[in-house]
Design a protein around this motif. Structure first.
Motif, mmCIF file in Angstrom:
data_model
loop_
_atom_site.group_PDB
_atom_site.id
_atom_site.type_symbol
_atom_site.label_atom_id
_atom_site.label_comp_id
_atom_site.label_asym_id
_atom_site.label_seq_id
_atom_site.Cartn_x
_atom_site.Cartn_y
_atom_site.Cartn_z
ATOM 1 N N ALA A 107 -8.381 14.397 -4.471
ATOM 2 C CA ALA A 107 -8.143 13.946 -3.099
ATOM 3 C C ALA A 107 -6.681 13.539 -2.914
ATOM 4 C CB ALA A 107 -9.073 12.780 -2.756
ATOM 5 N N VAL A 108 -6.120 12.870 -3.912
ATOM 6 C CA VAL A 108 -4.710 12.482 -3.842
ATOM 7 C C VAL A 108 -3.837 13.730 -3.779
ATOM 8 C CG1 VAL A 108 -2.801 11.392 -5.103
ATOM 9 C CG2 VAL A 108 -5.008 10.229 -4.948
ATOM 10 N N TRP A 109 -4.152 14.729 -4.608
ATOM 11 C CA TRP A 109 -3.353 15.966 -4.616
ATOM 12 C C TRP A 109 -3.447 16.715 -3.291
ATOM 13 C CZ3 TRP A 109 0.533 17.575 -7.389
ATOM 14 C CH2 TRP A 109 0.729 16.999 -8.645
ATOM 15 N N ASN A 110 -4.542 16.504 -2.543
ATOM 16 C CA ASN A 110 -4.697 17.176 -1.257
ATOM 17 C C ASN A 110 -3.915 16.500 -0.137
ATOM 18 O OD1 ASN A 110 -6.316 19.245 -2.192
ATOM 19 N ND2 ASN A 110 -8.193 18.091 -1.890
ATOM 20 N N LEU A 111 -3.398 15.310 -0.399
ATOM 21 C CA LEU A 111 -2.583 14.631 0.604
ATOM 22 C C LEU A 111 -1.271 15.392 0.811
ATOM 23 C CD1 LEU A 111 -2.894 10.885 -0.485
ATOM 24 C CD2 LEU A 111 -3.891 11.939 1.558
ATOM 25 N N LYS A 112 -0.756 15.298 2.007
ATOM 26 C CA LYS A 112 0.556 15.885 2.296
ATOM 27 C C LYS A 112 1.627 14.947 1.769
ATOM 28 C CE LYS A 112 -1.013 18.189 6.470
ATOM 29 N NZ LYS A 112 -0.935 18.232 7.921
ATOM 30 N N GLU A 113 2.813 15.500 1.569
ATOM 31 C CA GLU A 113 3.965 14.678 1.196
ATOM 32 C C GLU A 113 4.440 13.931 2.424
ATOM 33 O OE1 GLU A 113 4.953 13.973 -1.674
ATOM 34 O OE2 GLU A 113 4.021 15.528 -2.852
ATOM 35 N N PRO A 114 4.922 12.770 2.373
ATOM 36 C CA PRO A 114 5.235 11.950 1.206
ATOM 37 C C PRO A 114 4.072 11.087 0.735
ATOM 38 C CG PRO A 114 6.018 10.807 3.144
ATOM 39 C CD PRO A 114 5.405 12.114 3.618
ATOM 40 N N TYR A 115 2.907 11.207 1.416
ATOM 41 C CA TYR A 115 1.771 10.352 1.086
ATOM 42 C C TYR A 115 1.343 10.498 -0.372
ATOM 43 C CZ TYR A 115 1.645 10.163 6.155
ATOM 44 O OH TYR A 115 2.002 10.001 7.464
ATOM 45 N N ARG A 144 5.213 0.584 2.820
ATOM 46 C CA ARG A 144 3.919 -0.085 3.031
ATOM 47 C C ARG A 144 3.066 0.648 4.055
ATOM 48 N NH1 ARG A 144 3.321 -4.633 0.531
ATOM 49 N NH2 ARG A 144 5.131 -5.881 -0.032
ATOM 50 N N VAL A 145 3.669 1.001 5.166
ATOM 51 C CA VAL A 145 2.942 1.699 6.224
ATOM 52 C C VAL A 145 2.479 3.068 5.734
ATOM 53 C CG1 VAL A 145 3.196 2.772 8.507
ATOM 54 C CG2 VAL A 145 4.050 0.453 8.107
ATOM 55 N N THR A 146 3.348 3.768 5.053
ATOM 56 C CA THR A 146 3.008 5.104 4.549
ATOM 57 C C THR A 146 1.892 5.013 3.512
ATOM 58 O OG1 THR A 146 5.300 5.746 4.941
ATOM 59 C CG2 THR A 146 3.974 7.226 3.596
ATOM 60 N N PHE A 147 1.962 4.029 2.625
ATOM 61 C CA PHE A 147 0.905 3.838 1.629
ATOM 62 C C PHE A 147 -0.419 3.486 2.308
ATOM 63 C CE2 PHE A 147 -1.416 1.138 -1.452
ATOM 64 C CZ PHE A 147 -1.633 2.103 -2.422
ATOM 65 N N TYR A 148 -0.378 2.625 3.309
ATOM 66 C CA TYR A 148 -1.585 2.248 4.041
ATOM 67 C C TYR A 148 -2.207 3.488 4.695
ATOM 68 C CZ TYR A 148 -4.587 0.194 7.599
ATOM 69 O OH TYR A 148 -5.668 -0.112 8.389
ATOM 70 N N ALA A 150 -1.849 6.561 3.760
ATOM 71 C CA ALA A 150 -2.368 7.422 2.692
ATOM 72 C C ALA A 150 -3.745 6.938 2.248
ATOM 73 C CB ALA A 150 -1.395 7.439 1.512
ATOM 74 N N LYS A 151 -3.910 5.632 2.120
ATOM 75 C CA LYS A 151 -5.229 5.086 1.745
ATOM 76 C C LYS A 151 -6.274 5.427 2.795
ATOM 77 C CE LYS A 151 -4.289 0.748 1.116
ATOM 78 N NZ LYS A 151 -4.311 -0.674 0.775
ATOM 79 N N GLN A 152 -5.902 5.335 4.068
ATOM 80 C CA GLN A 152 -6.831 5.700 5.135
ATOM 81 C C GLN A 152 -7.226 7.169 5.039
ATOM 82 O OE1 GLN A 152 -4.514 4.334 8.571
ATOM 83 N NE2 GLN A 152 -6.149 2.865 9.017
ATOM 84 N N MET A 153 -6.252 8.027 4.794
ATOM 85 C CA MET A 153 -6.519 9.463 4.666
ATOM 86 C C MET A 153 -7.451 9.735 3.486
ATOM 87 S SD MET A 153 -2.818 11.186 5.284
ATOM 88 C CE MET A 153 -1.708 10.461 6.453
ATOM 89 N N GLU A 156 -11.015 8.604 4.338
ATOM 90 C CA GLU A 156 -11.621 9.560 5.260
ATOM 91 C C GLU A 156 -12.009 10.854 4.546
ATOM 92 O OE1 GLU A 156 -10.117 12.170 9.020
ATOM 93 O OE2 GLU A 156 -9.539 10.045 8.998
ATOM 94 N N GLN A 157 -11.121 11.335 3.699
ATOM 95 C CA GLN A 157 -11.382 12.578 2.975
ATOM 96 C C GLN A 157 -12.570 12.416 2.021
ATOM 97 O OE1 GLN A 157 -7.980 14.112 0.885
ATOM 98 N NE2 GLN A 157 -9.128 15.756 -0.050
ATOM 99 N N MET A 158 -12.641 11.276 1.331
ATOM 100 C CA MET A 158 -13.740 11.037 0.386
ATOM 101 C C MET A 158 -15.070 10.933 1.135
ATOM 102 S SD MET A 158 -12.276 10.826 -2.681
ATOM 103 C CE MET A 158 -12.966 9.684 -3.834
#
Length: 164
Positions: A107-115, A144-148, A150-153, A156-158
Motif C-alpha cells: 500500500a505504501v508503494w502504491n502511494l504517489k510521490e512525495p507521499y 506534517r501535512v503531507t505525512f498526515y 499519506a496516512k489518510q490515503m 482509505e486504500q486498506m
C-alpha cells in the motif's frame, strides 16, 4: 576519516532500518546496505548535494532493491502450497503477520510521490518530520501535512482492499 566512512558511521543504522522495511528480511537488508555503500563509493563524485546524504543513500538502496526484485520475479515463484511447514500454527501466525506487513508495504508503494517517500523516511527510516522537510527543501509543517495526508490515503486504500 574520509567522507564515506563518516557517512557509514552516521547513516548505516537508519539506512539499515529503511532497507529492512523495504525487504522484510534482515539478511537482504544487510546485503543491500553493503551494496548501497559500495555503489555510493563508486558514485560519490556524482553526488550533487541537491538532497541530503541520507536521502541520496536511501535512493541508491531503493534502486538496487527494485533491480533485485525484478530479477527475483523472473527466477523465483513458489506457491504457498509448496512450502514445507513445521510447527504449522506458529508458522501460520508468522505468515499472517508477514502478509500484513507486506500488505502495508504494498500500500505504501502504491502511494504517489512525495507521499511514499515521506512515509518511508518517517516510519521506516525513523527520520523526524523536520529532517524530512529540510531534505525536501520545505518546512516541517509541509512534512506534517503531507505525512498526515499519506496516512489518510493508506487508511482509505486498506479499507477499500478489505471490502473487495
Amino acid at each position: 576519516m574520509d567522507i564515506l566512512e563518516q557517512l557509514y558511521e552516521k547513516y548505516s543504522l537508519p539506512l539499515y532500518r529503511f532497507l529492512l522495511s523495504l525487504t522484510g528480511s534482515a539478511q537482504d537488508a544487510e546485503e543491500l546496505l553493503q551494496e548501497t555503500f559500495y555503489q555510493a563509493l563508486k558514485g560519490i563524485d556524482r553526488f550533487e548535494g541537491r538532497c541530503s546524504s541520507y536521502t541520496w543513500l536511501c535512493q541508491i538502496g531503493k534502486n538496487i532493491w527494485c533491480k533485485e526484485l525484478n530479477k527475483r520475479k523472473r527466477f523465483y515463484k513458489q506457491p504457498i502450497e509448496e512450502m514445507e511447514l513445521s510447527k504449522e500454527e506458529r508458522l501460520l501466525e508468522q505468515m499472517v503477520k508477514q502478509e500484513e506487513r507486506q500488505h502495508l508495504r504494498k500500500a505504501v508503494w502504491n502511494l504517489k510521490e512525495p507521499y511514499r517517500e515521506i512515509v518511508m523516511l518517517h516510519i521506516y527510516g525513523e527520520n523526524s518530520l523536520k529532517e524530512i522537510g529540510v531534505s525536501f527543501g520545505k518546512s516541517e509543517s509541509w512534512a506534517r501535512v503531507t505525512f498526515y495526508r499519506a496516512k489518510q490515503m493508506l487508511t482509505e486504500q486498506m479499507r477499500r482492499e478489505e471490502t473487495e
